[in-house]
Enzyme design. Structure first.
Site, mmCIF file in Angstrom:
data_model
loop_
_atom_site.group_PDB
_atom_site.id
_atom_site.type_symbol
_atom_site.label_atom_id
_atom_site.label_comp_id
_atom_site.label_asym_id
_atom_site.label_seq_id
_atom_site.Cartn_x
_atom_site.Cartn_y
_atom_site.Cartn_z
ATOM 1 N N GLY B 62 106.939 103.047 -67.637
ATOM 2 C CA GLY B 62 106.689 102.770 -66.222
ATOM 3 C C GLY B 62 105.203 102.855 -65.937
ATOM 4 N N GLY B 65 99.934 103.079 -59.712
ATOM 5 C CA GLY B 65 98.713 102.390 -59.343
ATOM 6 C C GLY B 65 97.565 102.657 -60.297
ATOM 7 C CE LYS B 85 100.705 109.924 -64.913
ATOM 8 N NZ LYS B 85 101.348 110.751 -63.891
ATOM 9 C CD GLU B 134 110.550 118.743 -71.958
ATOM 10 O OE1 GLU B 134 111.647 119.170 -72.226
ATOM 11 O OE2 GLU B 134 109.814 119.257 -71.077
ATOM 12 C CG ASP B 178 105.994 111.630 -55.032
ATOM 13 O OD1 ASP B 178 106.669 111.260 -54.042
ATOM 14 O OD2 ASP B 178 105.697 110.879 -55.976
ATOM 15 C CE LYS B 180 109.456 109.298 -56.128
ATOM 16 N NZ LYS B 180 108.718 108.122 -55.714
ATOM 17 N N PRO B 181 114.671 112.326 -55.884
ATOM 18 C CG PRO B 181 116.759 111.676 -55.054
ATOM 19 C CD PRO B 181 115.310 111.788 -54.663
ATOM 20 C CG ASN B 183 108.970 112.097 -59.107
ATOM 21 O OD1 ASN B 183 108.988 111.260 -60.013
ATOM 22 N ND2 ASN B 183 108.083 112.075 -58.126
#
Lengths: 228, 348
Positions: B62, B65, B85, B134, B178, B180-181, B183
């Protein structure tokens, strides 16, 4: 860009042709439906639609309006609205060169579609926006299907295409995976990619009808609102 | 030709909509998705590339920005899959480098069984920093509850584990900002459902004034769904964001876990303009969970509604208090809630 239709030295013949083809092929029905919803009969609407695109192709409308500003969708709507209140009808055959029609309109199909449009309080403008939005989505859907077909994966698209929206498919991922010989995780990944690709193509298509990339998101929201 | 109704947004789907798909939901999803990566960008990492002599890069998982995440195989050290990342090319500005560095520090500070673990960090050959984390092969917590058909006590116990993880982060002075499901991923392990809190990319050390411009970018261009955002996150103008903002976001997650839906339709929030959106989040009363599912008791209502109080002062003061209230409902010893979230206030 569609605004190359204007009589500008910078507009290449190729981009002009591309813009014309998109304009005529994709967006004649919203114009036709708008005219019908404004109370014109089928024959009258057919003539007016032909007039409208004749003048588009010959650049007359772009010369009259400030076509370089704003969105193509709203530009065409305001232009066709002006046309309906003007005195064009009496002059159109003469101006169009004795009745030469720029489009091959399938009026029978258009009338069938128009007869099926919601009969409620939908205004002509709302109907126009809704049809514009749907044509945009459907053409991107077809483009995406074409990409899959070109890779020999039409069955993948048949099954995955329904998953473009959450809850869009009646089949669970496990059944799609079994049908396509993939793992559940691979199907999940394929759906994510499909949605991403659809979004890219949609943004590209919308960018073609607005002045700058900054307006793409705003135009997408407008297209969504057309269905509210 | 007859239209049919969309089961999600309830509009009439035109019968000639391609594939019978709801056009409004389709555009809504596009608006929610991150903007496409600019075509002129060269990829930050390429599949098959060996990074730092120790990771073989796999597919892209994924991107946001300013960063992109790849699956990678660890060469040596027991092997296994990791998530890498890295900053996207062209985003290696001072601001983004500082933000990336901050995320690395936060991940190191927030080491906990229920938070994504940082394994390594380094510099790519192109000179861009990367973080090896991980890899969590899980699914969003709400999806997990639905797929596993967990009953209410099981959902609450799973949620308590999330509170334990975030309580630890709060104890370290970290506000996630942030939650939310998407995350909070859950893996089905031998020890039962194992939640992992991921993406500390917006997290900050300590209370911090909200940045309205950043939130608007987040709402309308990157993340798309503002429904988990606390009222104070929408305020701007120097309003302080502390751990109670995360409590609100978790309240919204719990709402979805126990009812299967959100109090404000995500679709509606995307359609309304910015002013109305902010008004809804700040002012519009949240319907009680029992109004969505009649089998829920008033106690569950109270738990969720306290977490979702518009005023931060009226919420649970911290994750420990939230967990303790759940203990009361589950007839667990109250001390368990405090023990579960044991690091709060230690500031370690």
């Amino acid at each position: 860009m569609i605004f190359d239709l204007k009589d500008e030295p910078g507009g290449s013949e190729e981009s002009r042709s591309k813009a014309l083809a998109m304009l005529c092929e994709n967006y004649w029905y919203p114009v036709y439906a708008y005219i019908r919803k404004c109370g014109r009969g089928a024959e009258d609407a057919q003539d007016l639609t032909q007039d409208f695109f004749y003048k588009m192709i010959h650049g007359e409308l772009f010369k009259k309006a400030d076509a370089g500003k704003g969105k193509l969708r709203t530009f065409l709507l305001t232009t066709v609205a002006r046309m309906l209140v003007s005195d064009w009808r009496s002059r159109r055959r003469q101006k169009r060169g004795g009745g030469a029609a720029p489009l091959s309109l399938d009026i029978e199909l258009a009338e069938r579609n128009y007869a099926a449009e919601p009969k409620d309080t939908l205004t002509p403008e709302k109907l126009y926006d809704r049809r514009w939005a749907l044509l945009t989505i459907n053409s991107v859907f077809d483009q995406l299907r074409g990409e899959f077909n070109a890779r020999g994966k039409s069955r993948h698209f048949d099954l995955l295409g329904e998953c473009l929206t959450p809850g869009g498919s009646d089949l669970p991922y496990s059944e799609i995976a079994a049908e396509l010989g993939l793992s559940d995780a691979a199907v999940r990944q394929a759906v994510r990619r499909l949605r991403g690709r659809f979004g890219e193509l949609m943004r590209e298509r919308v960018a073609f009808t607005v002045e700058g990339n900054a307006e793409v998101e705003e135009e997408l929201r407008s297209l969504m609102e057309a269905f509210q | 030709m007859e239209d049919h109704q969309c089961g999600t947004c309830e509009i009439q789907i035109p019968v000639d909509s391609a594939g019978g798909i709801c056009p409004a939901c389709l555009i809504s999803d596009i608006l929610a998705a991150p903007l496409a990566k600019p075509r002129e960008d060269a990829p930050a990492l390429r599949e098959g590339e060996i990074l730092g002599g120790r990771y073989r890069i796999g597919t892209e998982l994924g991107h946001g920005g300013w960063s992109v995440v790849h699956l990678a195989h660890r060469m040596g050290n027991g092997g296994g899959e990791v998530a890498i990342k890295v900053l996207r090319p062209g985003r290696d500005t001072e601001r983004h480098l500082a933000r990336f560095d901050s995320e690395r520090e936060i991940l190191m500070a927030a080491q906990h069984a229920y938070c994504a673990e940082i394994l390594d960090s380094g510099i790519t050959e192109a000179g861009t920093p990367f973080i090896a984390m991980e890899f969590i092969p899980g699914i969003p917590i709400t999806e997990f509850c639905a797929v596993q058909k967990l009953d209410l006590p099981a959902r609450l116990k799973l949620f308590q584990r999330v509170l334990e993880g975030i309580g630890h982060a709060h104890g370290c002075g970290i506000v996630h900002r942030d939650l939310k499901p998407g995350n909070i991923l859950v893996v089905d392990s031998e020890d039962g459902p194992l939640p992992k809190i991921i993406d500390f990319g917006l997290a900050r050390m300590g209370p911090r004034p909200t940045e309205l411009a950043e939130l608007f970018t987040k709402q309308f261009q990157v993340v798309g769904t503002p429904v988990y955002m606390s009222p104070e996150q929408t305020e701007g103008g120097g309003t302080e964001i502390d751990q109670r903002s995360d409590i609100y976001s978790l309240g919204m997650v719990l709402y979805e876990m126990v009812t299967g839906s959100l109090p404000f339709s995500d679709h509606r929030l995307r359609v309304v303009g910015p002013d109305e959106l902010l008004r809804i989040i700040r002012e519009e009363p949240v319907p009680r969970p029992s109004s969505q599912r009649v089998d829920l008791t008033g106690v569950v209502d109270d738990l969720v509604m306290k977490a979702l109080a518009k005023n931060a002062e009226d919420r649970f003061a911290d994750a420990s208090a939230f967990s303790t209230a759940i203990c009361d409902f589950l007839d667990q010893p109250r001390s368990l809630g405090r023990r579960l979230v044991r690091r709060i206030g230690k500031g370690t």
